[in-house]
Design a protein around this motif. Structure first.
Motif, PDB file in Angstrom:
ATOM      1  N   SER A  30      43.392  41.361  17.716  1.00  0.00           N
ATOM      2  CA  SER A  30      42.544  40.619  16.790  1.00  0.00           C
ATOM      3  C   SER A  30      42.091  39.274  17.364  1.00  0.00           C
ATOM      4  O   SER A  30      41.361  38.545  16.712  1.00  0.00           O
ATOM      5  N   ARG A  31      42.504  38.951  18.575  1.00  0.00           N
ATOM      6  CA  ARG A  31      42.179  37.650  19.153  1.00  0.00           C
ATOM      7  C   ARG A  31      40.719  37.577  19.568  1.00  0.00           C
ATOM      8  O   ARG A  31      40.095  38.566  19.944  1.00  0.00           O
ATOM      9  N   LYS A  32      40.200  36.353  19.543  1.00  0.00           N
ATOM     10  CA  LYS A  32      38.859  36.099  20.034  1.00  0.00           C
ATOM     11  C   LYS A  32      38.978  35.549  21.448  1.00  0.00           C
ATOM     12  O   LYS A  32      39.812  34.692  21.721  1.00  0.00           O
ATOM     13  N   TYR A  33      38.148  36.070  22.360  1.00  0.00           N
ATOM     14  CA  TYR A  33      38.217  35.622  23.741  1.00  0.00           C
ATOM     15  C   TYR A  33      37.830  34.153  23.886  1.00  0.00           C
ATOM     16  O   TYR A  33      36.999  33.626  23.140  1.00  0.00           O
ATOM     17  N   LEU A  34      38.416  33.516  24.891  1.00  0.00           N
ATOM     18  CA  LEU A  34      38.074  32.144  25.240  1.00  0.00           C
ATOM     19  C   LEU A  34      36.823  32.199  26.113  1.00  0.00           C
ATOM     20  O   LEU A  34      36.892  32.407  27.320  1.00  0.00           O
ATOM     21  N   ASN A  35      35.661  32.022  25.491  1.00  0.00           N
ATOM     22  CA  ASN A  35      34.392  32.154  26.200  1.00  0.00           C
ATOM     23  C   ASN A  35      33.565  30.880  26.209  1.00  0.00           C
ATOM     24  O   ASN A  35      32.555  30.803  26.908  1.00  0.00           O
ATOM     25  N   SER A  36      33.972  29.885  25.415  1.00  0.00           N
ATOM     26  CA  SER A  36      33.208  28.639  25.360  1.00  0.00           C
ATOM     27  C   SER A  36      34.124  27.505  24.912  1.00  0.00           C
ATOM     28  O   SER A  36      35.214  27.762  24.386  1.00  0.00           O
ATOM     29  N   PRO A  37      33.702  26.251  25.102  1.00  0.00           N
ATOM     30  CA  PRO A  37      34.530  25.114  24.682  1.00  0.00           C
ATOM     31  C   PRO A  37      34.895  25.143  23.206  1.00  0.00           C
ATOM     32  O   PRO A  37      35.957  24.656  22.823  1.00  0.00           O
ATOM     33  N   THR A  38      34.036  25.752  22.372  1.00  0.00           N
ATOM     34  CA  THR A  38      34.322  25.793  20.940  1.00  0.00           C
ATOM     35  C   THR A  38      35.490  26.728  20.607  1.00  0.00           C
ATOM     36  O   THR A  38      36.061  26.655  19.523  1.00  0.00           O
ATOM     37  N   ASP A  39      35.846  27.610  21.549  1.00  0.00           N
ATOM     38  CA  ASP A  39      36.963  28.541  21.332  1.00  0.00           C
ATOM     39  C   ASP A  39      38.310  27.932  21.719  1.00  0.00           C
ATOM     40  O   ASP A  39      39.360  28.495  21.394  1.00  0.00           O
ATOM     41  N   TRP A  40      38.277  26.800  22.433  1.00  0.00           N
ATOM     42  CA  TRP A  40      39.495  26.281  23.051  1.00  0.00           C
ATOM     43  C   TRP A  40      40.595  25.926  22.053  1.00  0.00           C
ATOM     44  O   TRP A  40      41.749  26.299  22.246  1.00  0.00           O
ATOM     45  N   GLN A  41      40.256  25.200  20.989  1.00  0.00           N
ATOM     46  CA  GLN A  41      41.292  24.743  20.064  1.00  0.00           C
ATOM     47  C   GLN A  41      42.029  25.914  19.413  1.00  0.00           C
ATOM     48  O   GLN A  41      43.260  25.894  19.284  1.00  0.00           O
ATOM     49  N   ASN A  42      41.292  26.950  19.007  1.00  0.00           N
ATOM     50  CA  ASN A  42      41.933  28.129  18.413  1.00  0.00           C
ATOM     51  C   ASN A  42      42.794  28.854  19.444  1.00  0.00           C
ATOM     52  O   ASN A  42      43.919  29.280  19.151  1.00  0.00           O
ATOM     53  N   TYR A  43      42.250  29.005  20.649  1.00  0.00           N
ATOM     54  CA  TYR A  43      42.988  29.682  21.725  1.00  0.00           C
ATOM     55  C   TYR A  43      44.270  28.913  22.061  1.00  0.00           C
ATOM     56  O   TYR A  43      45.342  29.495  22.203  1.00  0.00           O
ATOM     57  N   LYS A  44      44.143  27.592  22.153  1.00  0.00           N
ATOM     58  CA  LYS A  44      45.289  26.742  22.466  1.00  0.00           C
ATOM     59  C   LYS A  44      46.376  26.890  21.395  1.00  0.00           C
ATOM     60  O   LYS A  44      47.572  27.009  21.718  1.00  0.00           O
ATOM     61  N   PHE A  45      45.978  26.892  20.138  1.00  0.00           N
ATOM     62  CA  PHE A  45      46.937  27.044  19.045  1.00  0.00           C
ATOM     63  C   PHE A  45      47.639  28.399  19.136  1.00  0.00           C
ATOM     64  O   PHE A  45      48.862  28.495  18.956  1.00  0.00           O
ATOM     65  N   GLU A  46      46.866  29.464  19.398  1.00  0.00           N
ATOM     66  CA  GLU A  46      47.447  30.807  19.484  1.00  0.00           C
ATOM     67  C   GLU A  46      48.479  30.904  20.616  1.00  0.00           C
ATOM     68  O   GLU A  46      49.556  31.480  20.447  1.00  0.00           O
ATOM     69  N   VAL A  47      48.125  30.341  21.779  1.00  0.00           N
ATOM     70  CA  VAL A  47      49.041  30.399  22.923  1.00  0.00           C
ATOM     71  C   VAL A  47      50.321  29.616  22.633  1.00  0.00           C
ATOM     72  O   VAL A  47      51.433  30.076  22.916  1.00  0.00           O
ATOM     73  N   ARG A  48      50.176  28.422  22.046  1.00  0.00           N
ATOM     74  CA  ARG A  48      51.358  27.620  21.733  1.00  0.00           C
ATOM     75  C   ARG A  48      52.233  28.318  20.686  1.00  0.00           C
ATOM     76  O   ARG A  48      53.461  28.287  20.767  1.00  0.00           O
ATOM     77  N   ALA A  49      51.595  28.927  19.699  1.00  0.00           N
ATOM     78  CA  ALA A  49      52.352  29.641  18.664  1.00  0.00           C
ATOM     79  C   ALA A  49      53.085  30.840  19.262  1.00  0.00           C
ATOM     80  O   ALA A  49      54.257  31.100  18.937  1.00  0.00           O
TER      81      ALA A  49
ATOM     82  N   ILE B 235      48.348  28.336  35.282  1.00  0.00           N
ATOM     83  CA  ILE B 235      47.148  28.780  34.558  1.00  0.00           C
ATOM     84  C   ILE B 235      46.854  27.850  33.385  1.00  0.00           C
ATOM     85  O   ILE B 235      45.712  27.475  33.138  1.00  0.00           O
ATOM     86  N   TRP B 236      47.902  27.479  32.654  1.00  0.00           N
ATOM     87  CA  TRP B 236      47.724  26.620  31.474  1.00  0.00           C
ATOM     88  C   TRP B 236      47.161  25.258  31.880  1.00  0.00           C
ATOM     89  O   TRP B 236      46.272  24.722  31.229  1.00  0.00           O
ATOM     90  N   ASP B 237      47.667  24.702  32.973  1.00  0.00           N
ATOM     91  CA  ASP B 237      47.166  23.412  33.461  1.00  0.00           C
ATOM     92  C   ASP B 237      45.706  23.516  33.893  1.00  0.00           C
ATOM     93  O   ASP B 237      44.904  22.608  33.646  1.00  0.00           O
ATOM     94  N   ALA B 238      45.353  24.630  34.543  1.00  0.00           N
ATOM     95  CA  ALA B 238      43.975  24.816  35.001  1.00  0.00           C
ATOM     96  C   ALA B 238      43.008  24.910  33.819  1.00  0.00           C
ATOM     97  O   ALA B 238      41.937  24.290  33.823  1.00  0.00           O
ATOM     98  N   LEU B 239      43.405  25.664  32.788  1.00  0.00           N
ATOM     99  CA  LEU B 239      42.555  25.792  31.602  1.00  0.00           C
ATOM    100  C   LEU B 239      42.464  24.471  30.840  1.00  0.00           C
ATOM    101  O   LEU B 239      41.389  24.078  30.388  1.00  0.00           O
TER     102      LEU B 239
ATOM    103  N   VAL C   7      40.046  22.134  32.414  1.00  0.00           N
ATOM    104  CA  VAL C   7      38.642  22.487  32.154  1.00  0.00           C
ATOM    105  C   VAL C   7      38.194  21.994  30.781  1.00  0.00           C
ATOM    106  O   VAL C   7      37.113  21.424  30.629  1.00  0.00           O
ATOM    107  N   PHE C   8      39.048  22.194  29.765  1.00  0.00           N
ATOM    108  CA  PHE C   8      38.625  21.918  28.392  1.00  0.00           C
ATOM    109  C   PHE C   8      39.034  20.552  27.864  1.00  0.00           C
ATOM    110  O   PHE C   8      38.440  20.064  26.903  1.00  0.00           O
ATOM    111  N   GLU C   9      40.004  19.915  28.495  1.00  0.00           N
ATOM    112  CA  GLU C   9      40.449  18.621  27.997  1.00  0.00           C
ATOM    113  C   GLU C   9      40.302  17.512  29.023  1.00  0.00           C
ATOM    114  O   GLU C   9      40.626  16.362  28.750  1.00  0.00           O
ATOM    115  N   GLY C  10      39.835  17.882  30.214  1.00  0.00           N
ATOM    116  CA  GLY C  10      39.467  16.855  31.180  1.00  0.00           C
ATOM    117  C   GLY C  10      38.183  16.220  30.686  1.00  0.00           C
ATOM    118  O   GLY C  10      37.626  16.607  29.660  1.00  0.00           O
TER     119      GLY C  10
END
Length: 221
Positions: free
Chosen positions: A9-28, A104-108, A111-114
């Motif tokens: 059910s996950r949405k792919y990380l394809n744009s900066p607008t997806d980052w916050q949701n993706y980040k939350f999912e990975v941390r959870a 991988i987490w540092d690289a992503l 990209v999105f928080e630099g």
């Protein structure tokens, strides 16, 4: 919701607008696995000491290693599985070893928080100087299209054409400096907030310093 449902059910990380949701999912998910410390780099793979001879103690250490590998592997797969095609090149960097969750987490995160301009600059540079060496025509076209889409996804909504040209101007101005300016190039690339006039002023100042050093060298040699 099962683990399978969570993945499908996950949405792919394809744009900066997806980052916050993706980040939350990975941390959870890392919390669910008891692997938050792995994600943050605070927990590494246990080392099985060669001098342990007691069978019980050996079994405990092997269990710890197995437990770590299972948690790390599940987290690694979860992180990779959620990355869309626009950012696959980020996690396919040969400097990041397979199974390196923090790498991988540092690289992503970079990209999105630099700084957004630094990310955009790197993306533009990759697109302008995209190599075709060793690629078939079809692969080259597909890969450069992905690089183009990634570049577009990093463009701020309110950025004007003139501002974009300034970003490219600054990038090419720094990139084209001769080797004598390498230290300055490193410094300038690390300060994305500098305006074009600031960069030009620093380059001129560095050129005067280089000329003075050359003059002193000629006097004392």
């Amino acid at each position: 919701m099962t683990e399978k449902d969570l993945s499908t059910s996950r949405k792919y990380l394809n744009s900066p607008t997806d980052w916050q949701n993706y980040k939350f999912e990975v941390r959870a998910y890392s919390f669910k696995l008891n692997a938050s410390a792995i994600l943050e780099g605070a927990e590494g793979q246990p080392i099985l000491a060669s001098n342990i001879t007691d069978p019980t103690e050996k079994a405990v250490h092997k269990k710890e290693l197995t437990d770590y590998n299972e948690r790390n592997g599940s987290l690694y797969f979860y992180i990779v599985q959620g990355v869309g095609p626009n950012y696959l090149s980020t996690i396919q960097d040969t400097k990041i070893a397979a199974g390196d969750c923090k790498g991988i987490w540092d690289a992503l995160t970079a990209v999105f928080e630099g700084t957004s301009e630094l990310s955009l600059t790197n993306s533009i540079d990759k697109l302008i100087h995209f190599p075709s060496d060793g690629l078939t025509a079809v692969k080259y076209i597909a890969d450069i299209n992905i690089a183009s889409q990634q570049c577009k996804s990093l463009l701020p909504v309110n950025m004007t054409a003139a501002q974009l040209i300034d970003v490219i101007h600054k990038q090419e101005l720094i990139r084209g400096l001769p080797p004598a300016y390498n230290n300055l190039k490193t410094t300038l690339r690390g300060i994305s907030s500098l305006k074009l006039d600031d960069i030009i002023e620093r380059i001129i100042g560095e050129s005067r310093s280089i000329e003075d050093n050359n003059l002193l060298y000629q006097i004392f040699v």
